[in-house]
Design a protein around this motif. Sequence first.
Motif, PDB file in Angstrom:
ATOM      1  N   THR A  32       1.049  -0.932   0.350  1.00 55.91           N
ATOM      2  CA  THR A  32      -0.065   0.266  -0.046  1.00 55.91           C
ATOM      3  C   THR A  32       1.085   1.289   0.339  1.00 55.91           C
ATOM      4  O   THR A  32       1.845   0.842   0.373  1.00 55.91           O
ATOM      5  CB  THR A  32      -0.666  -0.144   1.290  1.00 55.91           C
ATOM      6  OG1 THR A  32       0.040   0.105   2.469  1.00 55.91           O
ATOM      7  CG2 THR A  32      -2.130  -0.946   1.453  1.00 55.91           C
ATOM      8  N   ARG A  34       1.560   5.145   2.456  1.00 60.41           N
ATOM      9  CA  ARG A  34       2.068   5.651   3.382  1.00 60.41           C
ATOM     10  C   ARG A  34       1.077   7.099   3.201  1.00 60.41           C
ATOM     11  O   ARG A  34       1.078   7.348   1.218  1.00 60.41           O
ATOM     12  CB  ARG A  34       3.363   5.875   3.900  1.00 60.41           C
ATOM     13  CG  ARG A  34       3.767   3.994   4.764  1.00 60.41           C
ATOM     14  CD  ARG A  34       5.106   4.421   4.834  1.00 60.41           C
ATOM     15  NE  ARG A  34       5.709   2.879   4.740  1.00 60.41           N
ATOM     16  CZ  ARG A  34       6.217   2.710   6.522  1.00 60.41           C
ATOM     17  NH1 ARG A  34       5.781   3.264   7.101  1.00 60.41           N
ATOM     18  NH2 ARG A  34       6.419   1.527   6.708  1.00 60.41           N
ATOM     19  N   ASP A  36       2.115   9.776   2.996  1.00 56.91           N
ATOM     20  CA  ASP A  36       3.704  10.464   2.869  1.00 56.91           C
ATOM     21  C   ASP A  36       4.128  10.217   1.150  1.00 56.91           C
ATOM     22  O   ASP A  36       5.069  10.254   0.641  1.00 56.91           O
ATOM     23  CB  ASP A  36       5.233  10.738   3.592  1.00 56.91           C
ATOM     24  CG  ASP A  36       5.625   8.998   3.671  1.00 56.91           C
ATOM     25  OD1 ASP A  36       5.846   7.710   3.178  1.00 56.91           O
ATOM     26  OD2 ASP A  36       6.332   9.042   4.353  1.00 56.91           O
ATOM     27  N   SER A  38       5.283   6.864   0.692  1.00 53.54           N
ATOM     28  CA  SER A  38       6.146   5.869   0.240  1.00 53.54           C
ATOM     29  C   SER A  38       5.970   4.351   0.388  1.00 53.54           C
ATOM     30  O   SER A  38       4.349   4.568   1.338  1.00 53.54           O
ATOM     31  CB  SER A  38       7.273   5.851   1.424  1.00 53.54           C
ATOM     32  OG  SER A  38       6.521   5.512   2.732  1.00 53.54           O
ATOM     33  N   ARG A  40       4.060   0.879   1.665  1.00 53.39           N
ATOM     34  CA  ARG A  40       3.581  -0.294   2.913  1.00 53.39           C
ATOM     35  C   ARG A  40       3.688  -1.036   2.392  1.00 53.39           C
ATOM     36  O   ARG A  40       2.782  -1.977   1.584  1.00 53.39           O
ATOM     37  CB  ARG A  40       3.152   0.512   3.994  1.00 53.39           C
ATOM     38  CG  ARG A  40       3.140  -0.595   4.838  1.00 53.39           C
ATOM     39  CD  ARG A  40       1.901  -0.213   6.321  1.00 53.39           C
ATOM     40  NE  ARG A  40       1.160   1.549   6.318  1.00 53.39           N
ATOM     41  CZ  ARG A  40       2.124   1.915   7.059  1.00 53.39           C
ATOM     42  NH1 ARG A  40       2.820   1.938   7.957  1.00 53.39           N
ATOM     43  NH2 ARG A  40       1.540   3.776   7.433  1.00 53.39           N
ATOM     44  N   SER A  42       2.007  -5.422   3.873  1.00 53.92           N
ATOM     45  CA  SER A  42       1.565  -6.120   5.225  1.00 53.92           C
ATOM     46  C   SER A  42       1.748  -7.413   4.434  1.00 53.92           C
ATOM     47  O   SER A  42       0.811  -7.770   3.452  1.00 53.92           O
ATOM     48  CB  SER A  42       0.545  -5.107   5.712  1.00 53.92           C
ATOM     49  OG  SER A  42       0.772  -3.624   5.569  1.00 53.92           O
ATOM     50  N   ARG A  62      -2.652  -0.187  10.011  1.00 52.62           N
ATOM     51  CA  ARG A  62      -2.379   0.830   8.855  1.00 52.62           C
ATOM     52  C   ARG A  62      -2.425   0.714   7.624  1.00 52.62           C
ATOM     53  O   ARG A  62      -2.740   1.840   7.008  1.00 52.62           O
ATOM     54  CB  ARG A  62      -0.521   1.094   9.162  1.00 52.62           C
ATOM     55  CG  ARG A  62      -0.224   1.466  10.952  1.00 52.62           C
ATOM     56  CD  ARG A  62      -0.132   2.895  10.941  1.00 52.62           C
ATOM     57  NE  ARG A  62       0.213   3.471  11.309  1.00 52.62           N
ATOM     58  CZ  ARG A  62       0.000   4.402  12.361  1.00 52.62           C
ATOM     59  NH1 ARG A  62       0.052   5.327  12.212  1.00 52.62           N
ATOM     60  NH2 ARG A  62       0.481   5.264  13.499  1.00 52.62           N
ATOM     61  N   LYS A  63      -2.082  -0.780   6.847  1.00 53.36           N
ATOM     62  CA  LYS A  63      -2.809  -1.062   6.193  1.00 53.36           C
ATOM     63  C   LYS A  63      -4.788  -0.458   5.567  1.00 53.36           C
ATOM     64  O   LYS A  63      -4.711   0.274   4.390  1.00 53.36           O
ATOM     65  CB  LYS A  63      -3.061  -2.564   5.412  1.00 53.36           C
ATOM     66  CG  LYS A  63      -3.943  -4.352   5.890  1.00 53.36           C
ATOM     67  CD  LYS A  63      -3.120  -4.547   5.966  1.00 53.36           C
ATOM     68  CE  LYS A  63      -3.967  -5.999   6.571  1.00 53.36           C
ATOM     69  NZ  LYS A  63      -3.533  -7.099   6.579  1.00 53.36           N
ATOM     70  N   ASP A  66      -3.793   2.694   4.903  1.00 53.05           N
ATOM     71  CA  ASP A  66      -3.656   3.706   3.830  1.00 53.05           C
ATOM     72  C   ASP A  66      -4.666   3.532   2.716  1.00 53.05           C
ATOM     73  O   ASP A  66      -4.825   4.145   1.458  1.00 53.05           O
ATOM     74  CB  ASP A  66      -2.320   2.880   3.568  1.00 53.05           C
ATOM     75  CG  ASP A  66      -1.476   2.792   4.617  1.00 53.05           C
ATOM     76  OD1 ASP A  66      -0.905   3.804   4.461  1.00 53.05           O
ATOM     77  OD2 ASP A  66      -0.046   1.966   4.478  1.00 53.05           O
TER      78      ASP A  66
END
Length: 154
Positions: A32, A34, A36, A38, A40, A42, A62-63, A66
């Motif tokens: 995914t 982020r 910013d 960048s 990620r 998972s 978090r995912k 995102d």
Amino acid sequence: MVQWAQFEQEEPEFAAEVRKRFTAARHHVLATLRADGSPRVSGTEVDFQHGHVQFGSMLGARKAQDLRRDGRCAIHANPGDGSMAEPDAKISGIATEVDDPAAKEPMQSPDGEPMDYHLFRLDLTEAVLTKPEGNLLVIRSWRPGKGIRRFTRT
């Protein structure tokens, strides 16, 4: 972008190969973006139901954050034992959260309590199978409406 069912209609044999790789193992890698921009990565599990590719997430993970912000993602199927006897499979597209509680199968926590979760469906933009053949790396790539493209690398 297309749903899994349309991919199966357009390219049934190729779709079956991709699905075989995703159903051969339970755990896969989801990429995914982020906030910013960048990447990620998972872990995730993939399910094929009702003509869709679906995957879930714990609430607030978090995912999931995102994907709610930017649904662009890719999923790399578990490569298995590393022998590359079977092709390496990847799918990418735009994930959308399923808001209809009736569309989500009930889940239970380890102690048996009902548990809510995020459910996402992936609209495909690409599916890729990669496999070494002799001294070549053979890549077959499908995009909606463009069919399968085959190319090699040395």
